[in-house]
Design a protein around this motif. Structure first.
Motif, mmCIF file in Angstrom:
data_model
loop_
_atom_site.group_PDB
_atom_site.id
_atom_site.type_symbol
_atom_site.label_atom_id
_atom_site.label_comp_id
_atom_site.label_asym_id
_atom_site.label_seq_id
_atom_site.Cartn_x
_atom_site.Cartn_y
_atom_site.Cartn_z
ATOM 1 N N ARG A 27 19.174 4.469 -4.046
ATOM 2 C CA ARG A 27 20.171 4.861 -3.043
ATOM 3 C C ARG A 27 21.191 5.839 -3.617
ATOM 4 N NH1 ARG A 27 18.964 -0.370 -1.792
ATOM 5 N NH2 ARG A 27 18.413 -0.715 0.377
ATOM 6 N N LEU A 55 12.478 -2.611 1.880
ATOM 7 C CA LEU A 55 12.353 -2.150 3.274
ATOM 8 C C LEU A 55 13.559 -1.325 3.695
ATOM 9 C CD1 LEU A 55 10.771 -5.313 4.917
ATOM 10 C CD2 LEU A 55 9.632 -3.226 4.132
ATOM 11 N N ASP A 56 14.742 -1.761 3.302
ATOM 12 C CA ASP A 56 15.953 -0.993 3.628
ATOM 13 C C ASP A 56 15.925 0.373 2.956
ATOM 14 O OD1 ASP A 56 16.984 -3.020 5.221
ATOM 15 O OD2 ASP A 56 18.123 -3.911 3.569
ATOM 16 N N VAL A 58 13.222 2.138 2.081
ATOM 17 C CA VAL A 58 12.229 2.979 2.765
ATOM 18 C C VAL A 58 12.812 3.503 4.075
ATOM 19 C CG1 VAL A 58 9.993 2.952 3.942
ATOM 20 C CG2 VAL A 58 10.216 1.943 1.661
ATOM 21 N N LYS A 59 13.509 2.647 4.804
ATOM 22 C CA LYS A 59 14.157 3.090 6.053
ATOM 23 C C LYS A 59 15.197 4.173 5.768
ATOM 24 C CE LYS A 59 13.509 -1.284 8.445
ATOM 25 N NZ LYS A 59 14.169 -2.506 8.917
ATOM 26 N N GLU A 60 15.955 3.989 4.701
ATOM 27 C CA GLU A 60 16.974 4.978 4.324
ATOM 28 C C GLU A 60 16.333 6.315 3.953
ATOM 29 O OE1 GLU A 60 20.592 5.483 1.099
ATOM 30 O OE2 GLU A 60 19.887 3.474 1.602
ATOM 31 N N LYS A 62 13.490 7.426 5.051
ATOM 32 C CA LYS A 62 12.980 8.012 6.301
ATOM 33 C C LYS A 62 14.118 8.636 7.111
ATOM 34 C CE LYS A 62 9.266 6.053 8.242
ATOM 35 N NZ LYS A 62 8.459 5.045 8.939
ATOM 36 N N ARG A 63 15.258 7.920 7.197
ATOM 37 C CA ARG A 63 16.427 8.462 7.918
ATOM 38 C C ARG A 63 16.907 9.762 7.291
ATOM 39 N NH1 ARG A 63 18.096 3.127 8.496
ATOM 40 N NH2 ARG A 63 19.264 3.212 6.576
ATOM 41 N N LYS A 65 15.078 11.840 5.933
ATOM 42 C CA LYS A 65 13.964 12.786 6.043
ATOM 43 C C LYS A 65 13.416 13.188 4.672
ATOM 44 C CE LYS A 65 15.154 14.180 10.561
ATOM 45 N NZ LYS A 65 15.893 14.899 11.446
#
Length: 87
Positions: A27, A55-56, A58-60, A62-63, A65
């Motif tokens: 992060r 999971l958080d 991977v979501k971050e 993706k957000r 980009k």
């Protein structure tokens, strides 16, 4: 993680501990890189369940980009690895 300073791999120089930068989490460097190379087995999950925070993250990514390349040294077929990622 390797610091953003390029490291030479020529015979006349070598990488030392002083050349590396320890980061507490991906992060902290999401904004510094466009692509992230992740290892699936034993890093993202234990074979059954995702490790805490994965999971958080991977979501971050993706957000933000960011592209992700997920590697696996599993002897199982690609279909099995995809199923594990979809869990």
């Amino acid at each position: 993680a390797i610091s953003s300073t390029s490291l030479s791999t020529s015979k006349s120089s070598s990488v030392t501990a002083n050349d590396l930068q320890v980061i507490p989490s991906l992060r902290h460097i999401v904004d510094e890189y466009d692509v992230f190379l992740l290892d699936m087995w034993g890093v993202m999950h234990d074979g059954e369940v995702a490790y805490e925070g994965v999971l958080d993250l991977v979501k971050e990514l993706k957000r933000a980009k960011r592209d992700m390349i997920i590697l696996s040294n599993s002897s199982k077929r690609q279909d099995n690895s995809i199923k594990m990622l979809l869990k």
